[in-house]
Design a protein around this motif. Structure first.
Motif, PDB file in Angstrom:
ATOM      1  N   SER A   1      12.577  10.488   4.194  1.00 52.12           N
ATOM      2  CA  SER A   1      11.644   9.397   4.469  1.00 52.12           C
ATOM      3  C   SER A   1      10.343   9.912   5.078  1.00 52.12           C
ATOM      4  O   SER A   1      10.288  11.009   5.610  1.00 52.12           O
ATOM      5  CB  SER A   1      12.302   8.378   5.400  1.00 52.12           C
ATOM      6  OG  SER A   1      12.709   9.002   6.591  1.00 52.12           O
ATOM      7  N   PHE A   2       9.309   9.076   5.018  1.00 48.80           N
ATOM      8  CA  PHE A   2       7.998   9.353   5.630  1.00 48.80           C
ATOM      9  C   PHE A   2       7.415  10.681   5.127  1.00 48.80           C
ATOM     10  O   PHE A   2       7.039  11.552   5.894  1.00 48.80           O
ATOM     11  CB  PHE A   2       8.106   9.377   7.163  1.00 48.80           C
ATOM     12  CG  PHE A   2       8.671   8.126   7.767  1.00 48.80           C
ATOM     13  CD1 PHE A   2       7.850   7.009   7.972  1.00 48.80           C
ATOM     14  CD2 PHE A   2      10.003   8.030   8.113  1.00 48.80           C
ATOM     15  CE1 PHE A   2       8.353   5.850   8.524  1.00 48.80           C
ATOM     16  CE2 PHE A   2      10.521   6.867   8.664  1.00 48.80           C
ATOM     17  CZ  PHE A   2       9.702   5.773   8.871  1.00 48.80           C
TER      18      PHE A   2
ATOM     19  N   HIS B   1       7.838  16.946   2.813  1.00 52.25           N
ATOM     20  CA  HIS B   1       7.250  17.215   4.124  1.00 52.25           C
ATOM     21  C   HIS B   1       7.245  15.895   4.875  1.00 52.25           C
ATOM     22  O   HIS B   1       6.488  14.987   4.532  1.00 52.25           O
ATOM     23  CB  HIS B   1       5.837  17.774   3.965  1.00 52.25           C
ATOM     24  CG  HIS B   1       5.802  19.117   3.293  1.00 52.25           C
ATOM     25  ND1 HIS B   1       5.174  20.214   3.839  1.00 52.25           N
ATOM     26  CD2 HIS B   1       6.338  19.546   2.120  1.00 52.25           C
ATOM     27  CE1 HIS B   1       5.311  21.267   3.037  1.00 52.25           C
ATOM     28  NE2 HIS B   1       6.007  20.875   1.977  1.00 52.25           N
ATOM     29  N   ARG B   2       8.105  15.786   5.853  1.00 49.55           N
ATOM     30  CA  ARG B   2       8.283  14.522   6.571  1.00 49.55           C
ATOM     31  C   ARG B   2       7.436  14.519   7.838  1.00 49.55           C
ATOM     32  O   ARG B   2       7.487  15.459   8.634  1.00 49.55           O
ATOM     33  CB  ARG B   2       9.747  14.324   6.986  1.00 49.55           C
ATOM     34  CG  ARG B   2      10.761  14.348   5.849  1.00 49.55           C
ATOM     35  CD  ARG B   2      12.155  14.001   6.384  1.00 49.55           C
ATOM     36  NE  ARG B   2      12.146  12.688   6.992  1.00 49.55           N
ATOM     37  CZ  ARG B   2      12.568  12.428   8.230  1.00 49.55           C
ATOM     38  NH1 ARG B   2      13.032  13.392   8.999  1.00 49.55           N
ATOM     39  NH2 ARG B   2      12.510  11.209   8.710  1.00 49.55           N
ATOM     40  N   VAL B   3       6.701  13.441   8.033  1.00 47.80           N
ATOM     41  CA  VAL B   3       5.929  13.305   9.264  1.00 47.80           C
ATOM     42  C   VAL B   3       6.835  12.731  10.345  1.00 47.80           C
ATOM     43  O   VAL B   3       7.437  11.682  10.164  1.00 47.80           O
ATOM     44  CB  VAL B   3       4.743  12.338   9.082  1.00 47.80           C
ATOM     45  CG1 VAL B   3       3.973  12.201  10.370  1.00 47.80           C
ATOM     46  CG2 VAL B   3       3.830  12.838   7.997  1.00 47.80           C
ATOM     47  N   VAL B   4       6.945  13.453  11.452  1.00 47.39           N
ATOM     48  CA  VAL B   4       7.666  12.917  12.607  1.00 47.39           C
ATOM     49  C   VAL B   4       6.679  12.875  13.771  1.00 47.39           C
ATOM     50  O   VAL B   4       5.556  13.357  13.636  1.00 47.39           O
ATOM     51  CB  VAL B   4       8.903  13.777  12.952  1.00 47.39           C
ATOM     52  CG1 VAL B   4       9.862  13.833  11.769  1.00 47.39           C
ATOM     53  CG2 VAL B   4       8.492  15.187  13.364  1.00 47.39           C
ATOM     54  N   GLU B   5       7.088  12.312  14.898  1.00 48.84           N
ATOM     55  CA  GLU B   5       6.183  12.266  16.033  1.00 48.84           C
ATOM     56  C   GLU B   5       5.805  13.700  16.407  1.00 48.84           C
ATOM     57  O   GLU B   5       6.669  14.532  16.666  1.00 48.84           O
ATOM     58  CB  GLU B   5       6.836  11.580  17.233  1.00 48.84           C
ATOM     59  CG  GLU B   5       7.087  10.088  17.044  1.00 48.84           C
ATOM     60  CD  GLU B   5       8.452   9.780  16.459  1.00 48.84           C
ATOM     61  OE1 GLU B   5       9.155  10.729  16.024  1.00 48.84           O
ATOM     62  OE2 GLU B   5       8.813   8.576  16.421  1.00 48.84           O
TER      63      GLU B   5
ATOM     64  N   PRO C   1       0.808  -1.237   0.000  1.00 47.95           N
ATOM     65  CA  PRO C   1       0.000   0.000   0.000  1.00 47.95           C
ATOM     66  C   PRO C   1       0.838   1.283   0.000  1.00 47.95           C
ATOM     67  O   PRO C   1       0.440   2.275  -0.598  1.00 47.95           O
ATOM     68  CB  PRO C   1      -0.820  -0.115   1.288  1.00 47.95           C
ATOM     69  CG  PRO C   1      -0.874  -1.576   1.585  1.00 47.95           C
ATOM     70  CD  PRO C   1       0.405  -2.152   1.073  1.00 47.95           C
ATOM     71  N   TYR C   2       1.987   1.260   0.639  1.00 48.92           N
ATOM     72  CA  TYR C   2       2.827   2.467   0.627  1.00 48.92           C
ATOM     73  C   TYR C   2       3.439   2.699  -0.759  1.00 48.92           C
ATOM     74  O   TYR C   2       3.699   3.832  -1.143  1.00 48.92           O
ATOM     75  CB  TYR C   2       3.929   2.367   1.684  1.00 48.92           C
ATOM     76  CG  TYR C   2       3.397   2.427   3.101  1.00 48.92           C
ATOM     77  CD1 TYR C   2       3.005   3.640   3.649  1.00 48.92           C
ATOM     78  CD2 TYR C   2       3.267   1.290   3.878  1.00 48.92           C
ATOM     79  CE1 TYR C   2       2.509   3.717   4.941  1.00 48.92           C
ATOM     80  CE2 TYR C   2       2.774   1.347   5.164  1.00 48.92           C
ATOM     81  CZ  TYR C   2       2.403   2.562   5.694  1.00 48.92           C
ATOM     82  OH  TYR C   2       1.908   2.625   6.970  1.00 48.92           O
TER      83      TYR C   2
ATOM     84  N   ARG D   1       7.781   1.535   4.037  1.00 47.88           N
ATOM     85  CA  ARG D   1       8.110   0.164   4.427  1.00 47.88           C
ATOM     86  C   ARG D   1       7.222  -0.786   3.634  1.00 47.88           C
ATOM     87  O   ARG D   1       6.187  -0.382   3.112  1.00 47.88           O
ATOM     88  CB  ARG D   1       7.897  -0.065   5.923  1.00 47.88           C
ATOM     89  CG  ARG D   1       6.451  -0.060   6.382  1.00 47.88           C
ATOM     90  CD  ARG D   1       6.336  -0.549   7.829  1.00 47.88           C
ATOM     91  NE  ARG D   1       4.973  -0.867   8.204  1.00 47.88           N
ATOM     92  CZ  ARG D   1       4.133  -0.040   8.813  1.00 47.88           C
ATOM     93  NH1 ARG D   1       4.507   1.184   9.096  1.00 47.88           N
ATOM     94  NH2 ARG D   1       2.910  -0.417   9.127  1.00 47.88           N
TER      95      ARG D   1
ATOM     96  N   GLY E   1       4.428  16.170  14.605  1.00 47.86           N
ATOM     97  CA  GLY E   1       4.568  17.301  13.703  1.00 47.86           C
ATOM     98  C   GLY E   1       5.093  16.943  12.338  1.00 47.86           C
ATOM     99  O   GLY E   1       5.166  15.767  11.963  1.00 47.86           O
ATOM    100  N   THR E   2       5.431  17.966  11.581  1.00 49.60           N
ATOM    101  CA  THR E   2       5.931  17.814  10.220  1.00 49.60           C
ATOM    102  C   THR E   2       7.196  18.652  10.083  1.00 49.60           C
ATOM    103  O   THR E   2       7.247  19.771  10.579  1.00 49.60           O
ATOM    104  CB  THR E   2       4.882  18.321   9.203  1.00 49.60           C
ATOM    105  OG1 THR E   2       3.647  17.677   9.469  1.00 49.60           O
ATOM    106  CG2 THR E   2       5.308  18.022   7.779  1.00 49.60           C
ATOM    107  N   VAL E   3       8.198  18.094   9.433  1.00 44.20           N
ATOM    108  CA  VAL E   3       9.436  18.817   9.181  1.00 44.20           C
ATOM    109  C   VAL E   3       9.640  18.844   7.667  1.00 44.20           C
ATOM    110  O   VAL E   3       9.538  17.808   7.008  1.00 44.20           O
ATOM    111  CB  VAL E   3      10.635  18.123   9.870  1.00 44.20           C
ATOM    112  CG1 VAL E   3      11.937  18.861   9.553  1.00 44.20           C
ATOM    113  CG2 VAL E   3      10.417  18.054  11.377  1.00 44.20           C
TER     114      VAL E   3
ATOM    115  N   ARG F   1       1.454   7.426   4.522  1.00 35.79           N
ATOM    116  CA  ARG F   1       0.023   7.626   4.288  1.00 35.79           C
ATOM    117  C   ARG F   1      -0.360   9.071   4.532  1.00 35.79           C
ATOM    118  O   ARG F   1       0.109   9.694   5.486  1.00 35.79           O
ATOM    119  CB  ARG F   1      -0.796   6.697   5.178  1.00 35.79           C
ATOM    120  CG  ARG F   1      -1.534   5.657   4.337  1.00 35.79           C
ATOM    121  CD  ARG F   1      -2.136   4.569   5.132  1.00 35.79           C
ATOM    122  NE  ARG F   1      -3.390   4.938   5.793  1.00 35.79           N
ATOM    123  CZ  ARG F   1      -4.580   4.947   5.197  1.00 35.79           C
ATOM    124  NH1 ARG F   1      -4.694   4.653   3.924  1.00 35.79           N
ATOM    125  NH2 ARG F   1      -5.649   5.248   5.878  1.00 35.79           N
ATOM    126  N   GLY F   2      -1.230   9.607   3.690  1.00 35.02           N
ATOM    127  CA  GLY F   2      -1.573  11.014   3.755  1.00 35.02           C
ATOM    128  C   GLY F   2      -1.042  11.768   2.546  1.00 35.02           C
ATOM    129  O   GLY F   2      -1.465  12.879   2.263  1.00 35.02           O
TER     130      GLY F   2
END
Lengths: 262, 321
Positions: A142-143, A157-161, A37-38, A119, A163-165, A179-180
């Motif tokens: 990544s992410f 735009h990376r999703v981290v715990e 799916p990713y 992944r 927030g977004t960086v 996802r997103g």
């Protein structure tokens, strides 16, 4: 813009996974196989970038004969061509071995941007994308849930715990998708028909100049000793009561006094 | 076997993430079992306070990788710094927290060193002098026991699983010189949630909702506030647009291991069960007595979440006074 998407075929997430008789692999018969799916997010994003900027989308997969279905699915979604790395000696590769094979294939083709899922939802290694980037000596992000292409650079735009960086890298670069990012399109019927005529090249390890001893089961750095099912839980204890108040009181009492969790 | 355990910690804006204490504590236990040393690695810019703080968890040595280029996490800079600091004979094992940052760094660093990496481990044992790593696959449907025959070995450990143990120590702090030129990437913006919400993967308690919420998460939010819990969601709740992707628990979302997981109006699709089955205790509240979630739950309530949850919240508040 030349975009390469790395895809993998995995068991459907709605299916049960059973351990094979050897105890170290899963049963591959009577499993429904899907595109990871990713990786679908990665294919979709590549198509959107091509639609906006022009260029071509090549999908690459390393896997057994069945993996061709997943490549055909990506072609039916709209990818231009496919490369299938299929070699018995590649079977049983761990994440590093797979990355070595994919990087060798990428070295033989032009790319500005490489996309793949963060992944595979089978082995959950979360390794192949970054490892491919490392072997190619290019940056990776990544992410990623949003991709912006600037002149010669990419912003992810990376999703981290929590927030977004937003990180910027020069091209060529590799991005792993989270996802997103987008809602992948379905393959249309005309798309499926067209996909049958699109080029799909099959390559062996020898074609890529990869030494079979460094990949596949022989080259594993991580060795699976046993697969197990998670420990079974005790039977559920149902909590009832005459009123919602009574049910709630009993539930909280049990969690507090017996499970000692609250 | 090669000597020494290395525990790579993680900080953000000068504060350790919880998993740092978990890897340091696990590193201490493994080092003791092997009769070897534990080195704690702290990375960032201006990390002296962190190098002091991590001594509470028993390292023999602290390696402070302190450089302006490490102020914000960028994988190329962190990989390079770690590779320079850990050049030479590899240790017996490198531990790192399997957070978003830790997974990213572990994957790239493993490729740099051509090292075996056991990703997202939930247990590490020593059997006959060899490490055996337990790692969930297929989102937790299967547990794999893996070994890494040759060093370098890297284990990224799942947050919220390993026990934290304080073991105050007086460790020497080494600050190696780092050459970090030509890092190609740049952080251009950070948008962090400052509301103090608890991150799902670090939460002790998760209250999670599915299709049965009909999109109304207010009673779940209220219970979560009373419990100090994080709020999660099933894939269908996310697909409906009721919750953000970051809230999704399951094989295609976050795999979580809280001590208490409260599933509200979640039927229990296989991919969801995979993502939460390693929770210590599972409570399911659902109108449908035949919902598959009850087969995975420790405690079950058949009923309407909108009637029951507010009463649970009241009872929790009364209990906590």
């Amino acid at each position: 813009m030349n975009i390469v998407v790395l895809v993998k075929q995995v068991p459907d997430t709605e299916s049960l996974v059973q351990i094979a008789a050897d105890g170290v692999s899963i049963r591959k018969d009577d499993v429904k196989w899907i595109m990871n799916p990713y990786d679908e997010l990665a294919v979709e994003e590549a198509l959107r970038i091509r639609e906006a900027k022009g260029g071509g989308v090549t999908v690459v997969s390393c896997g057994g004969p069945k993996a061709q279905e997943t490549l055909r699915t990506a072609l039916a979604m709209g990818a231009d061509k496919a490369v299938h790395i299929q070699d018995p000696a590649a079977e049983g590769a761990d994440a590093l071995g797979t990355a070595r094979i994919l990087a060798a294939a990428l070295k033989a083709m032009p790319f500005d941007l490489i996309l793949c899922g963060q992944r595979g939802v089978d082995e959950d290694n979360v390794q192949v994308g970054p490892a491919v980037a490392e072997r190619l000596g290019i940056p990776h992000l990544s992410f990623v849930i949003k991709v912006e292409l600037l002149d010669g650079r990419v912003r992810g735009h990376r999703v981290v715990e929590g927030g977004t960086v937003v990180v910027e890298a020069p091209l060529p670069a590799l991005l792993t998708t989270q996802r997103g990012l987008n809602d992948p399109r379905y393959a249309s019927l005309p798309g499926i028909m067209k996909a049958k005529k699109k080029p799909l090249e099959v390559k062996s390890l020898a074609d890529l100049g990869v030494d079979p001893a460094t990949v596949g089961a022989a080259g594993r750095k991580v060795v699976v000793r046993a697969l197990k099912l998670p420990p079974a839980r005790q039977a559920v204890r149902m909590i009832g009561g005459e009123t919602p108040e009574a049910v709630a009181a009993e539930l909280v009492r049990v969690l507090h006094e017996e499970a000692k969790l609250i | 076997m090669a000597e020494g355990i290395v525990a790579v910690t993680e900080q953000r804006d000068g504060t350790f993430r919880k998993v740092s204490y978990e890897v340091a504590s696990e590193g201490r236990r493994l080092a003791d079992a092997l009769g070897t040393t534990l080195t704690a690695v702290v990375m960032g810019s201006g990390v002296d306070p962190l190098a002091a703080e991590i001594q509470q968890y028993g390292p023999d040595r602290v390696l402070a990788l302190d450089h302006p280029e490490l102020a914000d996490y960028r994988v190329e800079a962190y990989t390079e710094a770690l590779a320079q600091a850990l050049a030479g004979d590899p240790p017996a094992l490198i531990l790192i927290g399997a957070t978003v940052q830790g997974k990213d760094l572990a994957a790239r660093f493993a490729a740099r060193r051509d090292a075996g990496l056991a990703m997202d481990c939930t247990a590490i044992e020593l059997r006959d002098g060899a490490f055996v790593f337990t790692r969930p696959m297929f989102g937790g449907k299967i547990l794999a026991e893996v070994t890494i025959p040759e060093a370098p070995r890297i284990a990224a450990v799942r947050p919220n699983v390993l026990r934290i143990e304080r073991r105050p120590a007086q460790a020497a702090v080494a600050k190696p010189a780092l050459a970090l030129q030509g890092i190609p990437t740049a952080v251009v913006e950070k948008r962090m949630d400052t509301s103090g919400r608890i991150e799902l993967t670090e939460a002790d308690i998760i209250v999670s909702g599915g299709r049965g919420t009909g999109g109304n998460f207010a009673p779940l939010e209220e219970l979560a506030a009373a419990l100090g819990a994080a709020v999660g969601a099933s894939r269908s709740a996310v697909d409906e647009g009721w919750r953000k992707h970051a809230d999704q628990v399951g094989q295609t979302g976050k795999v979580v291991s809280p001590t208490l997981y409260v599933a509200c109006g979640i039927s229990g699709a296989i991919q969801h069960l995979a993502g939460m089955s390693s929770s210590k205790v599972i409570v399911a509240i659902n109108k449908d007595p035949d919902a598959p979630i009850f087969a995975k739950a420790d405690y079950g309530v058949v009923g309407d979440i909108f009637q029951i949850l507010p009463k649970v919240t009241e009872a929790v508040k009364a209990l906590k006074g």
